[in-house]
Design an enzyme around this catalytic site. Structure first.
Site, PDB file in Angstrom:
ATOM      1  N   PHE A 106      10.680 130.022  39.616  1.00 48.22           N
ATOM      2  CA  PHE A 106      10.068 128.685  39.739  1.00 48.22           C
ATOM      3  C   PHE A 106       8.539 128.772  39.738  1.00 48.22           C
ATOM      4  CE2 PHE A 106      13.788 126.422  42.169  1.00 48.22           C
ATOM      5  CZ  PHE A 106      14.557 126.457  41.023  1.00 48.22           C
ATOM      6  N   ASN A 160      17.818 120.911  40.890  1.00 44.68           N
ATOM      7  CA  ASN A 160      18.180 122.279  40.516  1.00 44.68           C
ATOM      8  C   ASN A 160      18.522 123.076  41.770  1.00 44.68           C
ATOM      9  OD1 ASN A 160      18.423 124.869  39.527  1.00 44.68           O
ATOM     10  ND2 ASN A 160      16.487 124.865  38.404  1.00 44.68           N
ATOM     11  N   ASN A 193      17.046 132.881  40.872  1.00 41.52           N
ATOM     12  CA  ASN A 193      15.789 133.588  41.086  1.00 41.52           C
ATOM     13  C   ASN A 193      14.988 133.109  42.285  1.00 41.52           C
ATOM     14  OD1 ASN A 193      16.259 135.116  38.706  1.00 41.52           O
ATOM     15  ND2 ASN A 193      15.573 133.372  37.496  1.00 41.52           N
ATOM     16  N   ASN A 218      15.731 136.282  32.661  1.00 40.06           N
ATOM     17  CA  ASN A 218      14.473 135.932  33.311  1.00 40.06           C
ATOM     18  C   ASN A 218      14.663 135.915  34.825  1.00 40.06           C
ATOM     19  OD1 ASN A 218      13.889 133.099  34.692  1.00 40.06           O
ATOM     20  ND2 ASN A 218      15.517 132.778  33.175  1.00 40.06           N
TER      21      ASN A 218
END
Length: 351
Positions: free
Chosen positions: A112, A169, A174, A108
């Site tokens: 976010f 996080n 990404n 993926n």
């Protein structure tokens, strides 16, 4: 059995469409049925919280907290939602999710995508679920990396009253430059500011909410040691190992392996478990490890505990195995006696 029947239908859809359909179904299920209960098995005390079992949902499946009550019916010992950012953002262009069924993997590059922290807060307030809820926070894609801490602090302020624990996080591949925050000086600054704000919020709200850090599997052993030292130095309450990997070593020649993004599922199991073992050695029981990455059966969940984790999260495994995976993993980890030293920061209470 039911999931085995409907999985071919879901796999006939675009992965993100199937994801959206599943979340919408779980939202409806949770709205009209009584609140679900976790499977009671080998409860464990970590971070000042009482987990009814060791198996949780990893962040990423329910970014906005839309399906908490439906997911609670799977029997999880805890649920983590997010990643959420201060402002809504659409994420990267579609298509941005790819199944690799030959190796039970998923790539993926969502970026976010979420509706923003205000919407997540409203969804949490509306949920019936009263179990342990982790909320995973991140930065907006257009916030300069030098100002990333401001985004994390803004999210922490909003979610603190509702979370059982909050995950920071810094390891998604990404969001541009995000993994730079795992560097020694950047991490030191970020953790210092988050810990100071945690102490302020504890006084404001009269409750201590643990902080955990989610790290990548693509780290050298010396980087893992550096992160472990920072976690101890700043008295962070726990660590989640790991996020998705950018490595393609395990998927060479597989369709979609060339797609950019983070790889999850079975191909990340070995790398993520190695990081758990490295952390366990470096931390020597000073703070708990939550393992994530490649858990597709009960044996994999047990292996995470054997490597030094106290809790285990699943996500991609649910796509391939369905909700029955949760019960299997709960049973496989039920008799595991994992001891963790009390954290010196103080007690915490579930939301």
């Amino acid at each position: 059995m039911l999931y085995e029947t409907i999985r071919p239908l879901l796999f006939s859809l675009d992965p993100e469409t199937a994801h959206e359909f599943s979340l919408a179904s779980l939202h409806v299920l949770g709205r009209f049925l009584p609140a679900g209960k976790p499977a009671e098995s080998d409860p464990v005390q970590l971070m000042g919280l009482s987990f009814p079992n060791r198996i949780g949902l990893a962040a990423g499946l329910d970014k906005n907290g839309e399906a908490i009550d439906g997911l609670a019916r799977f029997g999880f010992g805890f649920i983590e939602i997010g990643t959420v950012t201060p402002r809504p953002q659409p994420g990267n262009p579609r298509p941005r999710m790819f199944r690799l069924p030959e190796v039970r993997g998923i790539i993926n590059r969502m970026g976010f995508n979420n509706h923003g922290v205000e919407v997540l807060v409203a969804n949490v307030k509306a949920a019936k679920y009263r179990g342990i809820l982790g909320i995973n926070i991140g930065k907006n894609f257009d916030t300069p990396i030098e100002q990333a801490a401001d985004d994390y602090l803004a999210c922490l302020d909003k979610v603190y009253p509702l979370a059982s624990y909050v995950t920071v996080n810094i390891s998604s591949p990404n969001t541009k430059n995000l993994r730079q925050l795992q560097g020694e000086s950047e991490l030191d600054d970020l953790l210092g500011r988050l810990k100071a704000r945690q102490q302020q919020l504890t006084e404001t709200h009269g409750r201590y909410v643990p902080l955990t850090l989610k790290i990548a599997p693509d780290l050298e052993p010396e980087q893992v040691t550096t992160i472990a030292d920072a976690l101890r130095r700043h008295r962070i309450d726990g660590v989640i190992a790991t996020n998705t990997t950018i490595s393609r070593d395990k998927v060479q020649g597989v369709r979609y392996a060339e797609q950019q993004g983070g790889l999850s599922g079975a191909p990340v199991f070995e790398a993520s478990t190695a990081v758990v073992a490295q952390l366990a050695h470096a931390l020597a029981g000073e703070l708990p490890i939550i393992a994530a990455g490649g858990v597709l059966d009960g044996r994999a969940a047990r292996a995470k505990l054997d490597a030094g984790a106290g809790l285990v999260q699943v996500y991609s495994g649910l796509i391939y195995r369905g909700p029955g995976l949760v019960g299997e993993c709960v049973r496989a980890t039920a008799d595991h006696r994992h001891s963790a030293a009390p954290h010196p920061s103080g007690p915490a209470r579930a939301a």
